[in-house]
Write a protein that holds these residues in place. Sequence first.
Motif, PDB file in Angstrom:
ATOM      1  N   PRO A   1       0.842  -1.213   0.000  1.00 52.36           N
ATOM      2  CA  PRO A   1       0.000   0.000   0.000  1.00 52.36           C
ATOM      3  C   PRO A   1       0.868   1.252   0.000  1.00 52.36           C
ATOM      4  N   ASN A   2       0.494   2.211  -0.835  1.00 54.40           N
ATOM      5  CA  ASN A   2       1.279   3.432  -0.968  1.00 54.40           C
ATOM      6  C   ASN A   2       0.516   4.601  -0.350  1.00 54.40           C
ATOM      7  N   LEU A   3       1.192   5.357   0.489  1.00 53.54           N
ATOM      8  CA  LEU A   3       0.561   6.480   1.171  1.00 53.54           C
ATOM      9  C   LEU A   3       0.520   7.687   0.239  1.00 53.54           C
ATOM     10  N   LEU A   4      -0.687   8.214   0.008  1.00 52.34           N
ATOM     11  CA  LEU A   4      -0.860   9.356  -0.891  1.00 52.34           C
ATOM     12  C   LEU A   4      -1.615  10.485  -0.198  1.00 52.34           C
TER      13      LEU A   4
ATOM     14  N   LEU B   1      13.120  -0.800   9.698  1.00 60.85           N
ATOM     15  CA  LEU B   1      11.670  -0.597   9.670  1.00 60.85           C
ATOM     16  C   LEU B   1      11.279   0.637   8.874  1.00 60.85           C
ATOM     17  N   ASN B   2      12.111   1.682   8.910  1.00 58.96           N
ATOM     18  CA  ASN B   2      11.797   2.914   8.171  1.00 58.96           C
ATOM     19  C   ASN B   2      12.179   2.824   6.693  1.00 58.96           C
ATOM     20  N   GLN B   3      12.676   1.659   6.255  1.00 60.77           N
ATOM     21  CA  GLN B   3      13.034   1.462   4.854  1.00 60.77           C
ATOM     22  C   GLN B   3      12.459   0.148   4.323  1.00 60.77           C
ATOM     23  N   LEU B   4      11.290  -0.233   4.860  1.00 58.39           N
ATOM     24  CA  LEU B   4      10.645  -1.476   4.456  1.00 58.39           C
ATOM     25  C   LEU B   4       9.218  -1.228   3.988  1.00 58.39           C
ATOM     26  N   PHE B   5       8.711  -2.150   3.196  1.00 60.94           N
ATOM     27  CA  PHE B   5       7.319  -2.236   2.802  1.00 60.94           C
ATOM     28  C   PHE B   5       6.859  -0.890   2.225  1.00 60.94           C
ATOM     29  N   SER B   6       5.874  -0.223   2.827  1.00 58.54           N
ATOM     30  CA  SER B   6       5.362   1.031   2.269  1.00 58.54           C
ATOM     31  C   SER B   6       6.353   2.181   2.387  1.00 58.54           C
TER      32      SER B   6
ATOM     33  N   ARG C   1       9.602   1.787   1.500  1.00 60.33           N
ATOM     34  CA  ARG C   1      10.778   1.480   0.660  1.00 60.33           C
ATOM     35  C   ARG C   1      10.502   1.938  -0.764  1.00 60.33           C
ATOM     36  N   PRO C   2      11.203   2.942  -1.291  1.00 64.44           N
ATOM     37  CA  PRO C   2      12.294   3.649  -0.631  1.00 64.44           C
ATOM     38  C   PRO C   2      11.842   4.819   0.251  1.00 64.44           C
ATOM     39  N   MET C   3      10.553   5.170   0.188  1.00 60.86           N
ATOM     40  CA  MET C   3      10.066   6.299   0.975  1.00 60.86           C
ATOM     41  C   MET C   3       8.544   6.284   0.954  1.00 60.86           C
ATOM     42  N   LEU C   4       7.925   6.709   2.055  1.00 61.16           N
ATOM     43  CA  LEU C   4       6.468   6.847   2.047  1.00 61.16           C
ATOM     44  C   LEU C   4       6.038   7.727   0.868  1.00 61.16           C
ATOM     45  N   GLY C   5       5.032   7.269   0.162  1.00 60.37           N
ATOM     46  CA  GLY C   5       4.569   7.981  -1.009  1.00 60.37           C
ATOM     47  C   GLY C   5       5.149   7.470  -2.310  1.00 60.37           C
ATOM     48  N   HIS C   6       6.163   6.578  -2.218  1.00 57.64           N
ATOM     49  CA  HIS C   6       6.808   6.072  -3.436  1.00 57.64           C
ATOM     50  C   HIS C   6       7.063   4.567  -3.351  1.00 57.64           C
ATOM     51  N   ALA C   7       6.202   3.881  -2.604  1.00 55.31           N
ATOM     52  CA  ALA C   7       6.329   2.429  -2.486  1.00 55.31           C
ATOM     53  C   ALA C   7       5.715   1.705  -3.671  1.00 55.31           C
ATOM     54  N   ASP C   8       5.104   2.455  -4.587  1.00 55.68           N
ATOM     55  CA  ASP C   8       4.411   1.854  -5.740  1.00 55.68           C
ATOM     56  C   ASP C   8       5.320   1.763  -6.969  1.00 55.68           C
ATOM     57  N   TYR C   9       6.651   1.850  -6.748  1.00 59.26           N
ATOM     58  CA  TYR C   9       7.658   1.734  -7.807  1.00 59.26           C
ATOM     59  C   TYR C   9       7.730   2.975  -8.694  1.00 59.26           C
ATOM     60  N   ARG C  10       6.907   3.979  -8.442  1.00 53.81           N
ATOM     61  CA  ARG C  10       6.948   5.232  -9.189  1.00 53.81           C
ATOM     62  C   ARG C  10       7.807   6.247  -8.429  1.00 53.81           C
ATOM     63  N   GLY C  11       8.691   6.916  -9.157  1.00 55.37           N
ATOM     64  CA  GLY C  11       9.506   7.961  -8.557  1.00 55.37           C
ATOM     65  C   GLY C  11       8.735   9.260  -8.429  1.00 55.37           C
ATOM     66  N   PRO C  12       9.377  10.307  -7.904  1.00 51.59           N
ATOM     67  CA  PRO C  12       8.704  11.611  -7.751  1.00 51.59           C
ATOM     68  C   PRO C  12       8.609  12.386  -9.059  1.00 51.59           C
ATOM     69  N   ILE C  13       9.209  11.855 -10.119  1.00 52.71           N
ATOM     70  CA  ILE C  13       9.127  12.442 -11.452  1.00 52.71           C
ATOM     71  C   ILE C  13       8.308  11.501 -12.322  1.00 52.71           C
TER      72      ILE C  13
ATOM     73  N   SER D   1      16.571  -3.440  -5.919  1.00 48.22           N
ATOM     74  CA  SER D   1      16.377  -3.903  -4.542  1.00 48.22           C
ATOM     75  C   SER D   1      16.115  -2.775  -3.558  1.00 48.22           C
ATOM     76  N   GLY D   2      16.276  -1.531  -3.988  1.00 51.55           N
ATOM     77  CA  GLY D   2      15.890  -0.404  -3.147  1.00 51.55           C
ATOM     78  C   GLY D   2      14.396  -0.211  -3.083  1.00 51.55           C
ATOM     79  N   ALA D   3      13.656  -1.026  -3.831  1.00 53.64           N
ATOM     80  CA  ALA D   3      12.192  -1.036  -3.773  1.00 53.64           C
ATOM     81  C   ALA D   3      11.738  -2.333  -3.094  1.00 53.64           C
ATOM     82  N   HIS D   4      10.479  -2.381  -2.692  1.00 52.00           N
ATOM     83  CA  HIS D   4       9.899  -3.574  -2.075  1.00 52.00           C
ATOM     84  C   HIS D   4      10.042  -4.782  -3.002  1.00 52.00           C
ATOM     85  N   PRO D   5      10.372  -5.981  -2.489  1.00 56.27           N
ATOM     86  CA  PRO D   5      10.513  -6.353  -1.081  1.00 56.27           C
ATOM     87  C   PRO D   5      11.932  -6.264  -0.535  1.00 56.27           C
ATOM     88  N   GLY D   6      12.841  -5.628  -1.265  1.00 53.31           N
ATOM     89  CA  GLY D   6      14.172  -5.436  -0.725  1.00 53.31           C
ATOM     90  C   GLY D   6      15.195  -6.353  -1.358  1.00 53.31           C
ATOM     91  N   GLY D   7      16.293  -6.577  -0.596  1.00 52.37           N
ATOM     92  CA  GLY D   7      17.482  -7.199  -1.153  1.00 52.37           C
ATOM     93  C   GLY D   7      17.418  -8.705  -1.306  1.00 52.37           C
TER      94      GLY D   7
END
Length: 536
Positions: free
Chosen positions: A142-145, A477-482, A484-496, A504-510
Motif C-alpha cells: 500500500p502506498n501512502l498518498l 523498519l523505516n526502509q521497508l514495505f510502504s 521502501r524507498p520512501m512513504l509515497g513512493h512504495a508503488d515503484y513510481r519515482g517523484p518524477i 532492490s531499493g524497492a519492495h521487497p528489498g534485497g
Amino acid sequence: MTETDVVIIGAGHNGLTCAAYLAMAGLRVHVVERRKVVGGAAVTEEFHPGFRNSVAAYTVSLLNPQVIRDLRLAEQGLRIVERRAQNFLPAPDGSYLLTGEGRTKDSVARLSVHDAEVLNGFSRELEDIADVLRQFVLRAPPNLLEGFGTAAIREAMNAFQSANILRTLTLEQSRSLLDLFTRSAGEILDERFEHDLVKALFGFDAIVGNYASPYAAGSAYVMLHHAFGEVNGKKGVWGHAIGGMGAITEAMARTARDQGVAIELDAGVREIIVERERAVGVVLENGETIRAKYVAANVNPKLLYTRLIAAEALPADFLARIRHWKNGSGTFRMNVALDRLPSFTALPGEGDHLTSGIIIAPSLGYMDRAYLDARAQGWSSSPVVEMLIPSTLDDTLAPAGKHVASLFCQHVAPELPEGKSWDDHRDEVADLMIATVDSYAPGFATSVLGRQILSPLDLERQFGLLGGDIFHGALTLNQLFSARPMLGHADYRGPIRGLYHCGSGAHPGGGVTGAPGHNAAQVILRDHRALFGSRG
C-alpha cells in the motif's frame, strides 16, 4: 539518438527481469549497463587462472519461483542444486552443529535436549509467518498518498487486500510478527534456546548484509527475510546455481533477448533527461542519448537521486530525505582458489558439511563483539565468516582436484574511521579473514593459491553498491514495505513522472529475488495501458 518505449538502467537480475516482462507484453525495451557483462552483482567471473566463482552474490534461495517459471529460466539452461547439508557451525571447543534434511534435530539434540524439543515449534512459527508474507512479495505494498482521487482509491483497495492477507494470521502469530518486525533477534533467540550454536544458527541470518548487532532492534526482521526462500519447491532450503550466480542472469538475458530486448554493455549513464517534469530518457557517459516513454532504474535509490538527476528536477523534501537513505552492509567479500579442501578440527576430512554454508560465528555474543569492533576500529578482530565451497557441488568452477571458496565476511565499517582508506587496509583485513578460517581448519591458509578481495569500497566501485550495501539500502523498519524507498513512493513510481524503481531499493528489498523487477514491470504496464490503451 535511439528511441524506445522503456530504457532500464542496470542489467542486474532485477533490471533483466523487468525488461523480460515488459518485452513479453509487447514493449520495446533497451537496457544499459555500465559494466562489460550482464548480471550486476550476480555474476560469475574468472578471478585466478582456471578458477571461476560467483563474484559478489554467492548463493540461491530467494529467487522467486514464479519469476523462474515466467522467464523460462530452466529452459534457458539454469539448473539449481541443493546443498547436501544446509549449514555447518564449528565451535572453538570442537563441538559443531550440522543442519539439513534428516540432520538438524539430532545434531541439535547432541548439544541441548531442550533446544531439540523447541526447535520444530520455532522453525514452524517462522515458516508459517513467512508463508503469509510471501503473498506480499510479488505485489506492490500500500502506498501512502495525499488528497483523494483515483490513485487514492486504488491504494485504499490495496490496503484492504493487504489487511485481508494479514487476517489469516492467528492472534498469536500476529504477536510474533510484531516481535519479528520490532525486536532484536538476540532477545527472541535467548528466550527460546539455551545453546550458543543453536542461537547462532538463526542469529547469523539476522546479520547477513546487516551492519548491526544481533541485539539491535529490528534485526529479527532480517532473520525472517532470509526465511522467505526455497529451492526446487523446498521451502527454507539454500542451493547453488550450476555455473555460479552468473548462470541466473545469463539465463535471464537470453530470455530478454529472445523477446527483442536490446542490452547495451559498457554503457554507463551520465544523467537522466527530465523535460516538463517527466523522465524522457538517458544520456550515456559516451554522450549517446536514448529517449523513452519510461525510465526504470535498477540502482541504489540514493545513487539514482543524488548522482543521475539534477537536484532542481526533484522535490526539495524528497531529495533531503533520500540523501539520508541508510546504506552499509558491513560486508567484506573474498573469493579464493584452493589446492585442496579444508579439514575442520570439529569435523575432520571430507563430507557433506563441506557443501553447506560454513558459518564461523559460534555465538550471538561473538557476533555482537564483531559489530562493536567494527564500529570502534573499522573491522572485527574476530570476524564473522560464512564460507561456501561451491566446487563441491559444481565441477565447472575449478580444475580437477582443486576448489573455489566464497568468503562472506562481517563486520567491517562501510567507511573506515579517522579518514583511513580501504585501499590501504584491504590486504591486511583479507589476511585476517583467511587466518580466521585457518583457526578452525588448520592448513587452510597454505591451501590458498589465489584470492580476490572486495572491500566495501570495491563493491561500491565495481557494482554500485553504496557502502558495500548488498541490499541497495538497509532493511530497517523505516526502509521497508510502504516506506521502501520512501512513504509515497512504495508503488515503484519515482517523484518524477515516467521514472520507476525496479531494483532492490524497492519492495521487497534485497537478495537475488527478481521480485522488484517483476513488480515494477506490472506498474509500468498499467501506466502504459492507462496512457495508450492497447496501442504501443
